[in-house]
Design an enzyme around this catalytic site. Structure first.
Site, PDB file in Angstrom:
ATOM      1  N   ASP A  63       0.813  -1.220   0.000  1.00  0.00           N
ATOM      2  CA  ASP A  63       0.000   0.000   0.000  1.00  0.00           C
ATOM      3  C   ASP A  63       0.848   1.272   0.000  1.00  0.00           C
ATOM      4  OD1 ASP A  63      -2.677  -0.787  -0.202  1.00  0.00           O
ATOM      5  OD2 ASP A  63      -2.893  -1.107   1.964  1.00  0.00           O
ATOM      6  N   ARG A  88       0.634  -1.682   7.606  1.00  0.00           N
ATOM      7  CA  ARG A  88       1.186  -0.451   7.029  1.00  0.00           C
ATOM      8  C   ARG A  88       2.139   0.283   7.976  1.00  0.00           C
ATOM      9  NH1 ARG A  88      -2.733   3.237   3.576  1.00  0.00           N
ATOM     10  NH2 ARG A  88      -0.658   3.774   2.754  1.00  0.00           N
ATOM     11  N   ARG A 134      -9.748   5.622  10.972  1.00  0.00           N
ATOM     12  CA  ARG A 134      -8.288   5.504  11.059  1.00  0.00           C
ATOM     13  C   ARG A 134      -7.709   6.498  12.082  1.00  0.00           C
ATOM     14  NH1 ARG A 134      -6.384   2.813   6.263  1.00  0.00           N
ATOM     15  NH2 ARG A 134      -7.995   1.320   5.735  1.00  0.00           N
ATOM     16  N   HIS A 163     -11.301   7.246   4.866  1.00  0.00           N
ATOM     17  CA  HIS A 163     -10.377   8.374   5.030  1.00  0.00           C
ATOM     18  C   HIS A 163     -11.135   9.630   4.599  1.00  0.00           C
ATOM     19  CE1 HIS A 163      -6.370   5.953   4.526  1.00  0.00           C
ATOM     20  NE2 HIS A 163      -6.436   6.405   5.755  1.00  0.00           N
ATOM     21  N   CYS A 257      -5.043   9.697  -3.087  1.00  0.00           N
ATOM     22  CA  CYS A 257      -4.337   8.735  -2.223  1.00  0.00           C
ATOM     23  C   CYS A 257      -2.900   8.540  -2.669  1.00  0.00           C
ATOM     24  CB  CYS A 257      -5.025   7.372  -2.242  1.00  0.00           C
ATOM     25  SG  CYS A 257      -6.681   7.366  -1.595  1.00  0.00           S
TER      26      CYS A 257
HETATM   27  N1  ARG Z   1      -5.381   0.144   1.030  1.00  0.00           N
HETATM   28  C1  ARG Z   1      -5.072   1.420   1.609  1.00  0.00           C
HETATM   29  C2  ARG Z   1      -5.617   1.471   3.021  1.00  0.00           C
HETATM   30  O1  ARG Z   1      -6.680   0.973   3.247  1.00  0.00           O
HETATM   31  C3  ARG Z   1      -5.645   2.525   0.795  1.00  0.00           C
HETATM   32  C4  ARG Z   1      -5.240   3.876   1.262  1.00  0.00           C
HETATM   33  C5  ARG Z   1      -5.864   4.960   0.472  1.00  0.00           C
HETATM   34  N2  ARG Z   1      -5.340   6.216   0.822  1.00  0.00           N
HETATM   35  C6  ARG Z   1      -6.046   7.317   1.046  1.00  0.00           C
HETATM   36  N3  ARG Z   1      -5.414   8.417   1.221  1.00  0.00           N
HETATM   37  N4  ARG Z   1      -7.374   7.299   1.143  1.00  0.00           N
HETATM   38  O2  ARG Z   1      -4.980   1.985   3.934  1.00  0.00           O
END
Ligand code: ARG
Length: 264
Positions: A63, A88, A134, A163, A257
């Site tokens: 990612d 991550r 998040r 997000h 993203c």
């Molecule tokens: N697969 C990544 C996650 O879920 C995607 C992140 C996308 N980034 C963003 N800025 N919305 O963390």
């Protein structure tokens, strides 16, 4: 105005775990297609005259292409990211190292969970900050203290829009486009109050990550499929630059993203 963006080539991109509802490891994703689409995004920025810097991708961090999550940079101050998911975690220090290696010396090591520009969007006089999936609310105060900018908390309620940058983007320093359904009732009221003239997106445009767009104040780089939103942006006088990022969308990401703005 010329922008400076940090991007990460999706050399190790894959959908091999699921940390948002867009991700289906059993279906996977085609890395070659993802790389081609990402190159298209990078060229779009360069053709607009923007500067693109690159961070080396790290094997085992599929990612990492989503550079927006790597930090928040305002006025040369670098607020580091601390990821919510262990898959991550290693990206946080990797992005911070890029900044220290490139001479940035006002750097903040994060205490609370925050996913960088994924959940922090910067306008002229304030920073909008998402929470709910998040980034922790405590990180909003942490960012405000480090950046010396007012940070406004917005609560996300729809897991598809996990997000803030999947539900809202700044059109310029003063106005935004957003999908109201992604926000709690109180946060919808806050947005109406702050941005009475906002572009209100329909669900079908939000559902192709049309709000995961990047505006330089005149040109909007946006998911090719977000037809309705593109029309409204044109009506408002913006130049629309459609980009096809369907393969990266399989990980839940769009143009924004893949893009970390470095504000000098
Ligand atoms: N697969 C990544 C996650 O879920 C995607 C992140 C996308 N980034 C963003 N800025 N919305 O963390």
């Amino acid at each position: 105005m010329t922008r400076h963006y940090l991007m990460c080539r999706p050399e190790y991109f894959a959908v091999e775990y699921a940390i948002n509802p867009w991700m289906h490891p059993e279906a996977g994703a085609d890395r070659e297609v993802a790389i081609r689409q990402w190159e298209g995004l990078k060229s779009a920025y360069e053709e607009l005259g923007h500067r693109v810097s690159l961070i080396d991708p790290v094997r085992g961090l599929p990612d990492m292409v989503f550079a927006a999550n790597g930090a928040l940079v305002v006025g040369g101050r670098v607020f580091g990211a601390r990821f919510a998911h262990p898959q991550r975690t290693a990206e946080g220090p990797a992005y911070l190292k890029w900044f220290t290696d490139h001479g940035y010396d006002r750097v903040h090591e994060p205490v609370f969970v925050n996913e960088g520009e994924g959940d922090f969007l910067t306008l002229d006089h304030l920073v909008l900050a998402g929470t709910g999936f998040r980034t922790e609310v405590a990180a909003h105060g942490e960012a405000q203290e480090f950046l010396g900018r007012p940070v406004v908390t917005l609560r996300l309620v729809d897991p598809r829009f996990y997000h803030l940058d999947t539900a809202l983007f700044p059109l310029d320093g003063r106005n935004v486009a957003y999908y109201p359904g992604a926000f709690s009732p109180g946060s919808q009221e806050v947005l109406r109050h702050l941005f009475p003239d906002a572009v209100i997106a329909e669900e079908e445009d939000a559902a192709v990550l049309g709000l995961n767009a990047v505006s330089d104040g005149s040109n909007v780089v946006i998911s090719a499929e977000a037809a309705g939103l593109q029309l409204e942006l044109k009506r408002r006088g913006f130049e629309v630059v459609p980009v096809e990022l369907s393969e990266l969308r399989k990980a839940g990401g769009g143009p924004k993203c893949c893009t970390l703005e470095i504000r000098g």
